[in-house]
Design an enzyme around this catalytic site. Structure first.
Site, PDB file in Angstrom:
ATOM      1  CD  GLN A 108     -44.620  54.939  71.418  1.00 31.00           C
ATOM      2  OE1 GLN A 108     -43.459  54.656  71.411  1.00 31.00           O
ATOM      3  NE2 GLN A 108     -44.939  56.036  72.579  1.00 31.00           N
ATOM      4  CB  VAL A 110     -47.442  55.167  61.596  1.00 26.71           C
ATOM      5  CG1 VAL A 110     -48.004  55.697  62.752  1.00 26.71           C
ATOM      6  CG2 VAL A 110     -46.200  55.970  60.767  1.00 26.71           C
ATOM      7  CG  HIS A 126     -49.035  57.160  67.414  1.00 28.16           C
ATOM      8  ND1 HIS A 126     -47.809  57.354  67.622  1.00 28.16           N
ATOM      9  CD2 HIS A 126     -49.647  57.721  68.596  1.00 28.16           C
ATOM     10  CE1 HIS A 126     -47.577  57.795  68.915  1.00 28.16           C
ATOM     11  NE2 HIS A 126     -48.670  58.080  69.454  1.00 28.16           N
ATOM     12  CB  CYS A 134     -63.796  59.430  54.358  1.00 34.37           C
ATOM     13  SG  CYS A 134     -64.777  60.606  53.846  1.00 34.37           S
ATOM     14  CB  CYS A 137     -68.236  58.982  55.937  1.00 32.70           C
ATOM     15  SG  CYS A 137     -67.382  58.032  54.701  1.00 32.70           S
ATOM     16  CB  THR A 197     -40.755  53.567  72.833  1.00 32.96           C
ATOM     17  OG1 THR A 197     -41.384  54.968  73.143  1.00 32.96           O
ATOM     18  CG2 THR A 197     -41.349  52.377  73.380  1.00 32.96           C
ATOM     19  CB  SER A 198     -37.645  56.726  76.344  1.00 29.30           C
ATOM     20  OG  SER A 198     -37.992  57.599  75.493  1.00 29.30           O
ATOM     21  CD  GLU A 224     -27.479  54.900  74.280  1.00 30.04           C
ATOM     22  OE1 GLU A 224     -26.886  55.122  75.358  1.00 30.04           O
ATOM     23  OE2 GLU A 224     -26.884  54.670  73.064  1.00 30.04           O
ATOM     24  CB  ALA A 240     -35.663  45.887  69.474  1.00 29.61           C
TER      25      ALA A 240
END
Ligand SMILES: [Zn+2]
Length: 247
Positions: A108, A110, A126, A134, A137, A197-198, A224, A240
């Site tokens: 997820q 970027v 994402h 563009c 196009c 990530t949850s 958590e 992680a």
């Protein structure tokens, strides 16, 4: 499992990891945050840019109202990330790509840190801060490429129309085909990890569910417990960057 602050990986998971051929990993903001990438979701100062909430400046509506301002925001984010290096989690996952015959990394994030660590095939749900595309196009541009970034005109050389960040903004659909590829892999994998990530943001939330329903062993790695913890076969509490290198 967490015992006396020691991360415990079950014998069951160790065996499955050793035997697995098809593995899917979904990563989220937590993995990047360990490198120091701001998540912009924590509230307070970091969630506001020039007095504007980040979900407003990162929205599809803003793209239409003020493209220049959207670019300014994304340029700022790239400047932040330029100084940031991948962490042990990114490096471990780059190693997994070589270790398993069929490995799929879905993210997820970027920021391009998985690629910076050496992952060559990343399904980016994402998009990527380092790409422009563009508006008309669809031609894509690498913003690390000197020519594109130095010109700073953000005009498509193919059709002359405006470029936009190749990132999914609030109120936009995911890029076509990427999630579908992830679902196919989730359906046939033996092990599915959700890291940092949850996974409550649809549709990423569906991946561990799909993998689990298809018979995969599902593992969550988060500092958590999250609403996902009970849904996974195993929830490992830890960072992680500390847990992944243990495999
Ligand atoms: Zn164009």
């Amino acid at each position: 499992m967490l015992v006396n602050n020691q991360v415990i990986i079950s014998a069951e998971l160790r065996k499955r990891f050793a035997d697995a051929r098809r593995v899917v990993v979904l990563t989220g903001a937590g993995v990047s945050a360990e490198s120091g990438v701001p998540t912009f979701r924590g509230g307070g100062q970091s969630a506001v840019w020039k007095g504007m909430p980040f979900d407003k400046i990162s929205s599809a509506g803003m793209l239409e109202r003020n493209l220049a301002e959207v670019w300014e925001w994304f340029n700022y984010r790239r400047e932040l990330i330029e100084k940031i290096a991948p962490n042990a989690a990114h490096h471990a996952l780059a190693g997994w790509e070589k270790r398993f015959p069929d490995f799929t990394l879905v993210t997820q994030n970027v920021d391009g840190l998985h690629q910076a660590a050496g992952s060559s095939d990343v399904l980016e749900l994402h998009g990527n801060l380092w790409r422009a595309r563009c508006k008309t196009c669809g031609m894509k541009y690498d913003l690390r490429d000197k020519e594109s970034s130095e010109s700073r005109t953000f005009i498509c050389s193919a059709c002359g129309n405006y470029l936009r960040p190749d990132v999914v903004l609030f109120g936009e659909m995911l890029p076509a085909g990427v999630f579908e590829r992830a679902v196919l892999k989730a359906r046939s994998c033996e092990l599915c990890f959700v890291v940092g990530t949850s996974a409550l943001v649809y549709p990423a939330a569906a991946l561990p569910e799909i993998a689990g329903a298809a018979g995969a062993y599902t593992v969550e790695i988060n500092p958590e417990l999250t609403p996902l913890s009970d849904l996974c076969d195993e929830a490992i509490q830890g960072k992680a960057g500390e847990v992944l290198p243990l495999f």
